[in-house]
Write an enzyme that holds these catalytic residues in place. Structure first.
Site, short mmCIF file in Angstrom:
data_model
loop_
_atom_site.label_atom_id
_atom_site.label_comp_id
_atom_site.label_asym_id
_atom_site.label_seq_id
_atom_site.Cartn_x
_atom_site.Cartn_y
_atom_site.Cartn_z
N GLU A 60 0.84 -1.20 0.00
CA GLU A 60 0.00 0.00 0.00
C GLU A 60 0.88 1.24 0.00
O GLU A 60 1.97 1.24 0.58
CB GLU A 60 -0.89 -0.04 1.25
CG GLU A 60 -1.79 1.15 1.46
CD GLU A 60 -2.88 1.33 0.42
OE1 GLU A 60 -2.53 1.64 -0.74
OE2 GLU A 60 -4.06 1.20 0.76
N ASP A 61 0.41 2.30 -0.62
CA ASP A 61 1.18 3.54 -0.62
C ASP A 61 1.15 4.22 0.74
O ASP A 61 2.18 4.58 1.28
CB ASP A 61 0.74 4.50 -1.73
CG ASP A 61 -0.73 4.93 -1.65
OD1 ASP A 61 -1.49 4.36 -0.85
OD2 ASP A 61 -1.11 5.83 -2.42
N LYS A 68 0.93 6.64 8.32
CA LYS A 68 0.56 7.96 8.83
C LYS A 68 -0.51 7.80 9.90
O LYS A 68 -1.59 7.31 9.63
CB LYS A 68 0.05 8.84 7.69
CG LYS A 68 -0.22 10.26 8.11
CD LYS A 68 -0.61 11.08 6.91
CE LYS A 68 -1.88 11.80 7.23
NZ LYS A 68 -2.49 12.41 6.09
N ASP A 127 -3.55 5.51 6.32
CA ASP A 127 -3.94 6.74 7.00
C ASP A 127 -5.02 6.42 8.04
O ASP A 127 -4.70 6.04 9.16
CB ASP A 127 -4.43 7.74 5.96
CG ASP A 127 -4.71 9.13 6.50
OD1 ASP A 127 -4.44 9.39 7.68
OD2 ASP A 127 -5.22 9.96 5.73
N GLY A 173 -6.89 3.83 8.01
CA GLY A 173 -6.90 2.38 8.20
C GLY A 173 -8.15 1.72 7.66
O GLY A 173 -8.24 0.49 7.63
N THR A 197 -9.44 1.61 4.52
CA THR A 197 -9.24 0.88 3.26
C THR A 197 -8.47 -0.41 3.50
O THR A 197 -8.88 -1.48 3.05
CB THR A 197 -8.49 1.76 2.23
OG1 THR A 197 -9.27 2.93 1.97
CG2 THR A 197 -8.25 1.00 0.94
N ASP A 203 -0.63 10.87 -4.53
CA ASP A 203 -1.16 11.95 -5.34
C ASP A 203 -2.13 12.85 -4.60
O ASP A 203 -2.60 12.51 -3.51
CB ASP A 203 -1.89 11.37 -6.56
CG ASP A 203 -3.27 10.83 -6.21
OD1 ASP A 203 -4.26 11.31 -6.79
OD2 ASP A 203 -3.36 9.93 -5.36
#
Length: 172
Positions: free
Chosen positions: A96-97, A128, A100, A102, A104, A156
């Protein structure tokens, strides 16, 4: 025009990706490992990670969305593309990128669990913690940050800034 402030430089990211690839290669030396990249954000990280692994792996991708074109999650997780690889009795490493809230990643872990894998673990470019809503166990994290909206190295904002070689804080 937003300000772009480097947080993790290209060289530091490359070193951390190498370290994590070495650890994954050791941890899964005798495993039947499937890496599952979460599109679109993880594609650069996953490509670099795979090239540094010293073990054979299968690769697949899923596509999920929860942000749209904003900086806040909508809270609605949409699976736009599912797995094509059979993961039953295999070890799965979700790449995963950014983790945040959590929401997803926890949804993906639950979803993959229904396919009968031997294990499901998480490898994140960025962990993060600022808006974390779910308790998440991230097995491998390149960068840990407390706050900020990040772009670059695949991350992005409204499909922009993925091309940046560094991970940067986007200040509006």
């Amino acid at each position: 025009m937003p300000q772009i402030i480097p947080v993790f430089k290209k060289d530091a990211i490359e070193l951390k990706v190498s370290e994590i690839a070495e650890q994954i290669s050791q941890d899964y030396a005798s495993a039947d490992l499937v890496l599952v990249g979460v599109l679109k954000g993880a594609f650069i990280f996953m490509a670099d990670l795979v090239r540094k692994l010293t073990i054979p792996v299968k690769i697949d991708f899923v596509r999920v969305s929860s942000y749209g074109s904003g900086t806040e999650t909508t809270g609605e997780i949409r699976l736009a593309q599912d797995l094509e690889t059979d993961i039953e009795d295999k070890d799965v490493l979700i790449v995963e990128d950014i983790v945040d809230t959590g929401l997803t990643i926890s949804r993906l872990v639950e979803h993959f669990g229904a396919f009968g894998p031997r294990s499901v673990r998480i490898c994140a470019l960025v962990d993060k913690k600022e808006r974390r809503k779910m308790k998440i166990d991230i097995s491998y994290a390149c960068c840990v940050v407390d706050e900020g909206f990040l772009v670059g190295y695949g991350l992005d904002y409204a499909e922009n800034y993925r091309h940046l070689p560094d991970i940067c804080h986007l200040k509006f």
